[in-house]
Enzyme design. Structure first.
Site, PDB file in Angstrom:
ATOM      1  N   ASP A  90     -80.151  12.411 -39.670  1.00 42.81           N
ATOM      2  CA  ASP A  90     -79.449  11.878 -41.003  1.00 42.81           C
ATOM      3  C   ASP A  90     -79.905  13.094 -42.121  1.00 42.81           C
ATOM      4  O   ASP A  90     -80.849  13.690 -42.252  1.00 42.81           O
ATOM      5  CB  ASP A  90     -80.051  10.604 -41.423  1.00 42.81           C
ATOM      6  CG  ASP A  90     -79.880   9.504 -40.632  1.00 42.81           C
ATOM      7  OD1 ASP A  90     -78.900   9.627 -39.460  1.00 42.81           O
ATOM      8  OD2 ASP A  90     -80.631   8.806 -40.552  1.00 42.81           O
TER       9      ASP A  90
HETATM   10  N1  URA Z   1     -82.980   7.701 -36.616  1.00 37.97           N
HETATM   11  C1  URA Z   1     -82.751   7.632 -37.843  1.00 37.97           C
HETATM   12  O1  URA Z   1     -82.551   6.550 -38.222  1.00 37.97           O
HETATM   13  N2  URA Z   1     -82.165   8.741 -38.396  1.00 37.97           N
HETATM   14  C2  URA Z   1     -82.142   9.984 -37.816  1.00 37.97           C
HETATM   15  O2  URA Z   1     -81.935  11.032 -38.532  1.00 37.97           O
HETATM   16  C3  URA Z   1     -82.747  10.104 -36.445  1.00 37.97           C
HETATM   17  C4  URA Z   1     -83.298   8.834 -35.799  1.00 37.97           C
END
Ligand code: URA
Length: 235
Positions: free
Chosen positions: A102
């Site tokens: 993310d």
């Molecule tokens: N889980 C999440 O919520 N975000 C990420 O970037 C990776 C795993």
């Protein structure tokens, strides 16, 4: 492959621009002898303006992604490609991230231009664990580790429960989580499912590979030894 195409595919410019670089004598061998477009030479001896070429296709790297960068080639805001040499955006075959983190997640991100390797890394058959550290908005209640390990936790809008995952408590609002699968926003959704909220999220490990001393925003090319470590093939 013809030199012009090879160099253009590494992102140094269009074929026309690379032809121009040959004409200007900017492309030489290691001794500084000017090369011509139809010379037959190894990648390793080629220099542009005296500099060795970027790695040939088969490039795999790990990036210490800072929070605030998006895993995309084009999007608004800062992109992971901003942290790499400009040419890496224009390579053919394309250099892409192996899965995504993310925008607000930091940590270990793999990138490769090798499609087979990419599929091997993301394939559930490779069983590459991913380890995250999360700082949370609320104190842990104490039942989270058991819920995450149960194999019965069903996230909103999923139709299959999650595989068991391991939670290690590092502080009242600080935990390490090891996942054996990768679902959309998985860590954030898991903590939301137990009434908490992830404030910062960092991926420290994929398979056997860790960031080590790679600073935030830095990257390094991976070699065969790193890939063996990634897949747990070292003794
Ligand atoms: N889980 C999440 O919520 N975000 C990420 O970037 C990776 C795993």
């Amino acid at each position: 492959m013809k030199l012009v195409k090879h160099i253009a595919n590494l992102g140094y410019g269009s074929r026309k621009q690379v032809q121009g670089m040959f004409r200007e004598g900017r492309i030489t061998d290691a001794e500084g002898e000017v090369l011509y477009a139809d010379d037959k030479v190894e990648h390793a001896v080629i220099r542009i303006d005296g500099e060795p070429l970027d790695p040939p296709p088969g490039l795999t790297l790990m990036l210490h992604k800072p929070a605030g960068y998006t895993c995309s080639t084009k999007d608004i805001g800062r992109l992971i490609y901003d942290l790499l040499p400009d040419r890496f955006r224009d390579r053919d075959p394309v250099l892409s991230s192996v899965g995504r983190l993310d925008r607000d997640t930091s940590g270990l991100l793999l990138m490769t231009d090798d499609g087979q390797l990419l599929h091997r890394i993301v394939s559930p058959r490779s069983k590459l664990d991913k380890v995250y550290e999360a700082h949370l908005a609320e104190d842990l209640r104490g039942d989270e580790a058991a819920r995450f390990a149960s194999g019965e936790l069903l996230l909103e809008s999923d139709d299959k429960p999650l595989l068991p995952a391991e939670l290690e408590v590092l502080g009242p609002r600080h935990a390490r989580l090891t996942l054996h699968e990768g679902r959309y926003h998985q860590v954030r959704r898991m903590f939301a499912a137990v009434g908490n909220h992830v404030q910062t999220l960092h991926r420290c490990k994929v398979g056997g590979l860790e960031l080590g001393d790679l600073g935030e925003g830095r990257w390094r090319q991976l070699d065969a030894g790193d890939l063996a470590t990634l897949f747990g093939e070292t003794d």
